[in-house]
Design a protein around this motif. Structure first.
Motif, mmCIF file in Angstrom:
data_model
loop_
_atom_site.group_PDB
_atom_site.id
_atom_site.type_symbol
_atom_site.label_atom_id
_atom_site.label_comp_id
_atom_site.label_asym_id
_atom_site.label_seq_id
_atom_site.Cartn_x
_atom_site.Cartn_y
_atom_site.Cartn_z
ATOM 1 N N HIS A 1 0.835 -1.202 0.000
ATOM 2 C CA HIS A 1 0.000 0.000 0.000
ATOM 3 C C HIS A 1 0.873 1.255 0.000
ATOM 4 N N GLU A 2 0.264 2.359 -0.347
ATOM 5 C CA GLU A 2 0.906 3.655 -0.150
ATOM 6 C C GLU A 2 1.040 3.931 1.350
ATOM 7 N N VAL A 3 2.030 4.710 1.730
ATOM 8 C CA VAL A 3 2.222 5.057 3.143
ATOM 9 C C VAL A 3 0.998 5.814 3.631
ATOM 10 N N THR A 4 0.473 5.403 4.775
ATOM 11 C CA THR A 4 -0.782 5.962 5.274
ATOM 12 C C THR A 4 -0.548 7.066 6.309
ATOM 13 N N HIS A 5 -1.645 7.720 6.658
ATOM 14 C CA HIS A 5 -1.629 8.730 7.718
ATOM 15 C C HIS A 5 -1.072 8.156 9.012
ATOM 16 N N ALA A 6 -1.560 6.957 9.372
ATOM 17 C CA ALA A 6 -1.148 6.356 10.643
ATOM 18 C C ALA A 6 0.351 6.088 10.664
ATOM 19 N N GLN A 7 0.887 5.603 9.569
ATOM 20 C CA GLN A 7 2.315 5.275 9.511
ATOM 21 C C GLN A 7 3.173 6.539 9.495
ATOM 22 N N PHE A 8 2.739 7.545 8.763
ATOM 23 C CA PHE A 8 3.500 8.787 8.719
ATOM 24 C C PHE A 8 3.446 9.504 10.072
ATOM 25 N N THR B 1 -9.005 9.319 7.287
ATOM 26 C CA THR B 1 -8.791 8.425 8.419
ATOM 27 C C THR B 1 -7.332 7.997 8.446
ATOM 28 N N ASP B 2 -6.980 7.183 9.447
ATOM 29 C CA ASP B 2 -5.614 6.658 9.529
ATOM 30 C C ASP B 2 -5.234 5.831 8.308
ATOM 31 N N GLU B 3 -6.234 5.275 7.607
ATOM 32 C CA GLU B 3 -5.964 4.390 6.478
ATOM 33 C C GLU B 3 -5.894 5.119 5.143
ATOM 34 N N HIS B 4 -6.099 6.423 5.150
ATOM 35 C CA HIS B 4 -5.923 7.178 3.915
ATOM 36 C C HIS B 4 -4.422 7.372 3.638
ATOM 37 N N PRO B 5 -4.038 7.478 2.360
ATOM 38 C CA PRO B 5 -2.626 7.747 2.060
ATOM 39 C C PRO B 5 -2.255 9.166 2.488
ATOM 40 N N VAL B 6 -1.055 9.322 3.016
ATOM 41 C CA VAL B 6 -0.600 10.654 3.387
ATOM 42 C C VAL B 6 -0.330 11.455 2.112
ATOM 43 N N VAL B 7 -0.696 12.739 2.126
ATOM 44 C CA VAL B 7 -0.482 13.625 0.977
ATOM 45 C C VAL B 7 0.131 14.936 1.464
ATOM 46 N N ASN B 8 0.344 15.849 0.546
ATOM 47 C CA ASN B 8 0.994 17.129 0.856
ATOM 48 C C ASN B 8 2.388 16.932 1.454
ATOM 49 N N VAL B 9 3.069 15.869 0.945
ATOM 50 C CA VAL B 9 4.445 15.619 1.367
ATOM 51 C C VAL B 9 5.370 15.809 0.175
ATOM 52 N N THR B 10 6.502 16.436 0.388
ATOM 53 C CA THR B 10 7.485 16.651 -0.671
ATOM 54 C C THR B 10 8.378 15.430 -0.825
ATOM 55 N N TRP B 11 9.194 15.457 -1.880
ATOM 56 C CA TRP B 11 10.195 14.400 -2.066
ATOM 57 C C TRP B 11 11.123 14.346 -0.854
ATOM 58 N N ARG B 12 11.496 15.508 -0.323
ATOM 59 C CA ARG B 12 12.382 15.550 0.853
ATOM 60 C C ARG B 12 11.681 14.985 2.084
ATOM 61 N N ASP B 13 10.374 15.219 2.229
ATOM 62 C CA ASP B 13 9.630 14.629 3.347
ATOM 63 C C ASP B 13 9.623 13.104 3.245
ATOM 64 N N ALA B 14 9.399 12.602 2.023
ATOM 65 C CA ALA B 14 9.380 11.149 1.820
ATOM 66 C C ALA B 14 10.746 10.540 2.128
ATOM 67 N N LYS B 15 11.828 11.223 1.705
ATOM 68 C CA LYS B 15 13.175 10.729 1.992
ATOM 69 C C LYS B 15 13.467 10.760 3.491
ATOM 70 N N ALA B 16 12.965 11.763 4.174
ATOM 71 C CA ALA B 16 13.162 11.845 5.628
ATOM 72 C C ALA B 16 12.480 10.674 6.332
ATOM 73 N N PHE B 17 11.298 10.288 5.853
ATOM 74 C CA PHE B 17 10.598 9.121 6.403
ATOM 75 C C PHE B 17 11.442 7.859 6.192
ATOM 76 N N CYS B 18 12.022 7.707 4.986
ATOM 77 C CA CYS B 18 12.886 6.555 4.704
ATOM 78 C C CYS B 18 14.086 6.532 5.648
ATOM 79 N N ASP B 19 14.736 7.675 5.811
ATOM 80 C CA ASP B 19 15.922 7.746 6.672
ATOM 81 C C ASP B 19 15.587 7.351 8.098
#
Length: 576
Positions: free
Chosen positions: A344-351, A398-416
């Motif tokens: 799945h795409e990364v969700t609200h709950a996971q982010f 909800t927690d199961e919706h995909p997180v949005v309004n995130v930049t490429w740098r935000d996504a990389k920060a989550f990975c790190d």
């Protein structure tokens, strides 16, 4: 809608059948050593009406086999547009290539022989028609009885014959030695009495005396369309995540019969025949829908990953796609190593776990510009505005919706953060990994086929539900209804053949590569990782806001690393 020959679609199913778990007759039975395929598609006839999708069906079958691990050099594709004359499907060339493949297949090997084109029945015998055939002259045709005899002498363990060809007599008037009724009865007797050589399996898309249909709605033969649907998980009746030959054949046969009766007011009854030792073998297809537990892995924040096998595919737009852009040049890519991809795409709950643990603020929050969102009072989508960010988009999430309004740098920060937390190698997928996983062996315009209206089954895109709101005045999209105006909780649509959800639609997904519209012209064949440098990040897959053209697996987008949007999120790769 068009008439069509009879069974290439069937064989596509068989190919998936044998590429992963192969077959087992007993616990100690040796597995397939090598895999070979001769694929023949004929559209352009010198002495008969041309067909429409035979070549495309076999090219699609080739791509599926490549993606499933068949060595490229062991797939022999013959079609009208082949660059080398020896691979154009004349009678002489077909006989020669058949000799080559039969001589190469050894003991315990798997051999596939697939034909899509005109088929005829003359005096109770069945023939395949090369491109130079004269339909009323058996000397210019390829007799199925002769093919079976040649397969008898081939030492391959399992030999699958797919015939996608009509089974009627084309002759009119005095050239016929039997009446049409006598012809059909003779064919039926021959089929009943047919004894296939040991290890040969026959799959055919229609019964004696019938024609096999193709339909522009599918861009395939009718039977092929339902084979592909079955492989996508629809045929998995017991829900065990694996598809048997019998499940697939039953699903495609029933669907084909009903569809042809309703749309064409005609009869088309697919069948298969297995005898001898092959009849006792247990067949298993690649997993469909949710991948089995041993091929799944769930991390500490609840992200589920599916193991994607290595393989080859054609990356970029399919041939003659009117929606293709200049940056979608078709080219061969080989994925040489398996990898895990988020189901799945990364969700609200996971982010939110990341935000809380790392006290992280997204770029939309720190730069003061905000993100994009929906204003119900004015019925508009706008941005960037400070009131919008990953927590607030203007519609309920909800927690199961995909997180949005995130930049490429935000996504990389989550990975790190995940890498530090678990000591594993998380990152965004490369473009090649993303498209390979999205297609899951498909070589059609969308991973489910060519009909945009079927996007509602697999993807949350601009559709009838979207049009009820018409945010920002936009009303384009499909007529079908996926039930969601904006983002949807992940996993609400059907998965693709790798068991991945929302690979198209719901939200665009950031990739790891720099965006370069010319990169495909110089891309390495093995595991391309994009340009060495750049200024724009890549995102793929379309979103809830997208018209069908953006939901094609080949479509590419690029923007600054600081770009954020209410239709843009991401999913992760985990290197084994």
């Amino acid at each position: 809608m068009h008439l069509r020959r009879s069974c290439s679609c069937c064989f596509q199913a068989w190919c998936w059948l044998v590429v992963a778990p192969f077959f087992a007759h007993a616990a100690d039975e040796p597995k397939v050593a090598e895999r070979w395929a001769l694929l023949i598609g004929v559209d352009d006839y010198a002495n008969a009406n041309d067909l429409n999708y035979c070549g495309a069906d076999q090219r699609s079958l080739r791509d599926r086999l490549r993606a499933s691990g068949f060595p490229e050099k062991q797939i022999f594709l013959m079609h009208d547009k082949a660059e080398e004359n020896r691979y154009r499907p004349s009678q002489r060339n077909i006989e020669k290539q058949l000799d080559v493949v039969l001589s190469l297949a050894g003991e315990n090997d798997l051999l596939i022989v697939a034909f899509s084109g005109h088929g005829v029945s003359l005096d109770g015998k069945s023939y395949l028609c090369p491109n130079d055939a004269t339909l009323q002259d058996p000397a210019t045709l390829v007799a199925l009885d002769s093919l079976y005899e040649r397969l008898r002498d081939c030492s391959a363990k399992l030999k699958l014959v797919l015939v996608d060809a009509c089974r009627n007599d084309p002759r009119v008037g005095g050239a016929r030695s039997m009446t049409p009724t006598e012809e059909t009865k003779a064919l039926a007797r021959n089929l009943k009495d047919l004894r296939l050589p040991e290890g040969v399996v026959l799959l055919n898309s229609c019964a004696p005396g019938e024609i096999s249909r193709e339909d522009e709605k599918f861009g395939h033969g009718v039977f092929m369309n339902f084979i592909l649907e079955g492989l996508g998980g629809a045929a998995d009746k017991d829900g065990d995540g694996a598809l048997s030959l019998y499940e697939l054949q039953s699903y495609a046969s029933i669907k084909t019969r009903v569809y042809v009766a309703d749309r064409f007011n005609d009869s088309q009854r697919p069948f298969y025949k297995i005898e001898g030792e092959a009849a006792s073998m247990e067949f298993a297809l690649l997993p469909t829908g949710p991948i089995s537990n041993e091929k799944r892995w769930t991390n500490t924040v609840g992200l589920e990953f599916a193991l994607i096998p290595p393989g080859e595919f054609q990356m970029g737009a399919v041939d003659d796609d009117p929606d293709a852009d200049d940056d979608e040049l078709r080219h061969k890519v080989r994925i040489t190593k398996p990898f895990y991809l988020g189901i799945h795409e990364v969700t609200h709950a996971q982010f939110s776990q990341f935000v809380k643990a790392d006290n992280y603020k997204t770029q939309a929050e720190t730069d003061g510009a905000g993100g994009w969102g929906y204003d119900e009072a004015t019925d508009t989508l706008s941005g960037p505005k400070p009131q919008y960010d990953w927590r607030n988009t203007g519609w309920p999430q909800t927690d199961e919706h995909p997180v949005v309004n995130v930049t490429w740098r935000d996504a990389k920060a989550f990975c790190d953060w995940l890498c530090r937390k678990e000591g594993k190698n998380y990152r965004l997928p490369t473009e090649a990994q993303w498209e390979y996983a999205c297609r899951a062996g498909a070589a059609t315009k969308y991973f489910h086929g060519d009909d945009p209206e079927r996007l509602a089954e697999f993807a949350n895109t601009a559709d009838a539900a979207f049009k009820t709101k018409k945010p920002s005045g936009h009303a384009y999209g499909i007529d079908a209804d996926d039930g969601f105006v904006f983002t949807a909780p992940v996993g609400r649509r059907k998965p693709n053949a790798f068991g991945l959800y929302d690979m198209t639609g719901n939200v665009w997904e950031w990739c790891d590569d720099w965006y370069d519209p010319q990169f495909y012209s110089r891309s390495p064949e093995n595991d391309p990782f994009g340009p060495v440098e750049g200024t724009l990040g890549v995102y793929r897959g379309g979103s809830w806001f997208s018209r069908p053209a953006y939901a094609r697996p080949s479509n590419r987008g690029g923007d600054s690393l600081e770009y954020r949007d209410d239709s843009l999120g991401f999913r992760l790769v985990l290197a084994p």
